[in-house]
Structure formats: structure tokens, C-alpha cells
Write a protein that holds these residues in place. Structure first.
Motif, mmCIF file in Angstrom:
data_model
loop_
_atom_site.group_PDB
_atom_site.id
_atom_site.type_symbol
_atom_site.label_atom_id
_atom_site.label_comp_id
_atom_site.label_asym_id
_atom_site.label_seq_id
_atom_site.Cartn_x
_atom_site.Cartn_y
_atom_site.Cartn_z
ATOM 1 N N LYS A 25 0.818 -1.211 0.000
ATOM 2 C CA LYS A 25 0.000 0.000 0.000
ATOM 3 C C LYS A 25 0.858 1.270 0.000
ATOM 4 O O LYS A 25 0.444 2.313 -0.512
ATOM 5 C CB LYS A 25 -0.931 0.001 1.210
ATOM 6 C CG LYS A 25 -2.178 -0.845 1.017
ATOM 7 C CD LYS A 25 -3.094 -0.255 -0.045
ATOM 8 C CE LYS A 25 -4.426 -0.959 -0.126
ATOM 9 N NZ LYS A 25 -5.315 -0.359 -1.155
ATOM 10 N N LYS A 26 2.066 1.175 0.571
ATOM 11 C CA LYS A 26 2.968 2.327 0.559
ATOM 12 C C LYS A 26 3.668 2.462 -0.793
ATOM 13 O O LYS A 26 3.888 3.573 -1.286
ATOM 14 C CB LYS A 26 4.002 2.189 1.676
ATOM 15 C CG LYS A 26 3.403 2.364 3.071
ATOM 16 C CD LYS A 26 4.459 2.220 4.158
ATOM 17 C CE LYS A 26 3.855 2.402 5.545
ATOM 18 N NZ LYS A 26 4.857 2.222 6.625
ATOM 19 N N PRO A 29 0.159 3.069 -3.829
ATOM 20 C CA PRO A 29 -0.945 3.579 -2.995
ATOM 21 C C PRO A 29 -2.338 3.262 -3.525
ATOM 22 O O PRO A 29 -3.283 3.142 -2.732
ATOM 23 C CB PRO A 29 -0.689 5.092 -2.975
ATOM 24 C CG PRO A 29 0.786 5.228 -3.213
ATOM 25 C CD PRO A 29 1.137 4.125 -4.159
#
Length: 346
Positions: A25-26, A29
Motif C-alpha cells: 500500500k505504501k 498507494p
């Protein structure tokens, strides 16, 4: 970007895989993450906000079943841009290939050269399992080394209303200990008896805790009924009401709720240990033949007790006792555990 993760088949590994989902997710995104895993994993994956969907893997651990793998892969075509394969087996890489997913990422293992086209071969540079999972969240050219690799801590979401509902369901078992803060024990271990803290040490520790005003909850599957009964039976009869045996009675979701309600946990190296760590419970983790260097509890509220040095000792049943316990765990006296617990509780 849609990402399919071929998930692991063990509770502890599934908990550690949450570090990968947070890393993805980082790095990406806008990605959506689906995890293909055994059906029992769904309660855990539902508590990981980064996961969009948990897809049921109908093929049992160790089964080959190429026809079914092809069927699953075909049903997943045109849905994903990337697949990440966490197990090391060759068969685990079949479904992403059959699904014709463009990028198929994973560590080198069991001749998977053709099946994975984003193959990572430097696994030994990452000595911890969670590091190996998190590293797969990066593009091959941008993976930090082990010393600089961020490890997002696994966690599970808990709703207070759900916990209260679960406690209500088990109100009959918990009734006699209702007014006492609970400390959970997880005495089972799939690895075998060599990985277990002796039941008589657990019983002595339970006696000490109950005399100090706590109650004890025993967690585990139906396979752990015998050891939980040994622990409870090892208590003076007048104290047994304050030791609640929940083994084999809880679904995984319910166990998570009831563990989250404990003020602290004492556990062998097991899947439930990793759940307790993810729930941020103060935790004393007891290690013997297995090594915390590879799969430690990922929590700053965890204290590890291990009296021997070195890596994994591959032994399922020890020769040091009739029950198969390993001497390194026999040597961890209940008073030692009590001391660590007291420090955590204070």
C-alpha cells in the motif's frame, strides 16, 4: 493496480504476511490486494484493512491437484496486474501462471524459473521471514537491504462491540472468573511436543496467577484439549474454576476477540503467539528448539525467553521427558515467566 497474493497456509505466516500488504500500500498507494488462502484465514484477513478480498483456496496444504489449479487460474484471468507468491513450493506458482498475470513475483525455490518472471534469488540476505515477505513489496531494483528495510508491524482490527458479543456467547464458561482480569495461555504447537512449554509448568504458573487475583484462559484447537485439561487438572480443585479451558470451543474470530480481552498472554512459539502480538497484548513468548531469530513475535510488548543459543533445531519430539518436551523448555521455571509477566503488567 490489482494484486493477487498467494498466501501461506499457517496462522503465524499469515500474520507476518500483513507486513507485505502494508508495504504494498505504501509502494503502490492505489493498489487493491486480494489474497488467495485457505478458508480458515478469512477471519484474519477481514481484520487487515489493506486487504480488499480473501479468496478461498480449496486445495489442501501439500495437495498437487493440477487440474483444480488450472481451473482456479483460468477463473482469475484478466483481473490482476501482478501476483506475489509467498510459499516456496513449485505448485504454489501454478495459479498465477494459469491466470496469465503479467508480473509474477516471488523468491527462488523448487525450480520456479519459468513460472515466476520477477524472481528474487537473494533470500539469504533477509534472515527473518517477515523481512522476506516485506521485501517482495518493492520493485526488484529498489529493495532496501535488511538493515534498512522498513517492517510495518502486523496488527488486527478489533471492535469492542464484537468482543462483548463473543464474551456473552461464552458467558457460562467465563462466569466464575468474570470479575478477574484474564491472562491467556496458548499451550499448543503444531510443530510437536518439543515446541511446547510443559503442562506442569503452565499449571504452576496458573496457580501463581490465580492466587494473585487473575483468571486464566486456555486457548487452542481441539487437538489441544488434552494438554489444556492437564493444565487445569494440575491446579488445586478450589482454583480450577478460575482456569477456563476454551480449547476446541472457539472459532478463530472468537479466539481473536477473547485474546484481545486478556491483559497479557503466555505462549509457546505458535500461530496464536503471532495473533497475540498483532493484538498488542503484553506477551511472554517461550522458545526452545525453534528460534526467535527467524520468526519472533512482532511487537514491542513482547518478551522472549529462550535459554539456548543458535538457530532452529529440527526435532518434533524431545527425548528429555516422557511427554516429548525439550530440556530447554523444561528448564524455564514458572517463577522466571512470572517475573517477566510482572514487569510487563507493571
Amino acid at each position: 493496480m490489482n494484486i493477487l497474493v498467494i498466501g501461506p497456509s499457517w496462522v503465524g505466516d499469515m500474520m507476518m504476511s500483513h507486513s507485505l500488504y502494508q508495504t504494498l500500500k505504501k509502494q503502490y498507494p492505489d493498489c487493491a490486494i486480494d489474497v488467495l488462502a485457505p478458508n480458515w484465514c478469512k477471519p484474519l484477513l477481514a481484520r487487515m484493512p489493506e486487504v480488499r478480498r480473501a479468496l478461498t483456496m480449496p486445495i489442501g496444504h501439500g495437495a498437487f491437484n493440477l487440474t483444480e489449479r488450472f481451473r482456479i487460474g483460468k477463473s482469475l484471468r484478466n483481473q490482476y496486474d501482478m501476483a506475489i507468491v509467498l510459499p516456496n513450493s513449485l505448485k504454489s506458482a501454478f495459479i498465477p501462471l494459469f491466470a496469465k498475470i503479467a508480473v509474477r513475483r516471488g523468491w527462488k525455490g523448487e525450480s520456479r524459473y519459468f513460472f515466476l518472471n520477477d524472481l528474487r534469488s537473494n533470500k539469504n540476505d533477509y534472515p527473518m521471514m517477515v523481512q522476506r515477505y516485506a521485501a517482495l513489496g518493492y520493485e526488484k531494483s529498489a529493495v532496501p537491504d535488511a538493515q534498512n528495510l522498513p517492517i510495518p508491524t502486523p496488527y488486527l482490527t478489533v471492535e469492542k462491540s464484537a468482543v462483548e458479543k463473543t464474551k456473552e456467547k461464552f458467558s457460562a464458561q467465563l462466569a466464575l472468573a468474570e470479575n478477574r482480569p484474564a491472562i491467556g495461555f496458548c499451550p499448543g504447537a503444531e510443530f510437536g511436543p518439543a515446541k511446547r512449554y510443559p503442562h506442569y509448568h503452565y499449571a504452576k504458573l496458573a496457580e501463581m496467577l490465580i492466587e494473585k487475583g487473575y483468571s486464566v484462559r486456555l486457548f487452542g484447537s481441539a487437538k489441544d484439549n488434552e494438554v489444556c485439561q492437564q493444565i487445569r487438572g494440575g491446579l488445586p480443585e478450589s482454583l480450577q474454576a478460575y482456569c477456563v479451558d476454551l480449547s476446541g470451543q472457539t472459532e478463530l474470530n472468537q479466539a481473536v476477540d477473547l485474546i484481545s480481552d486478556c491483559v497479557a498472554m503466555v505462549t509457546n512459539d505458535s500461530g496464536l503467539m503471532h495473533i497475540a502480538a498483532a493484538l498488542k497484548r503484553p506477551l511472554v513468548a517461550l522458545y526452545g528448539p525453534t528460534s526467535p531469530q527467524y520468526t519472533p513475535p512482532l511487537s514491542d510488548k513482547a518478551v522472549i525467553i529462550r535459554l539456548i543459543e543458535g538457530g532452529l533445531i529440527k526435532i518434533r519430539k524431545g527425548a528429555d521427558s516422557a511427554e516429548g518436551y525439550h530440556q530447554s523448555l523444561i528448564d524455564i521455571q514458572p517463577e522466571m515467566v512470572m517475573e517477566k509477566l510482572a514487569q510487563l503488567l507493571n
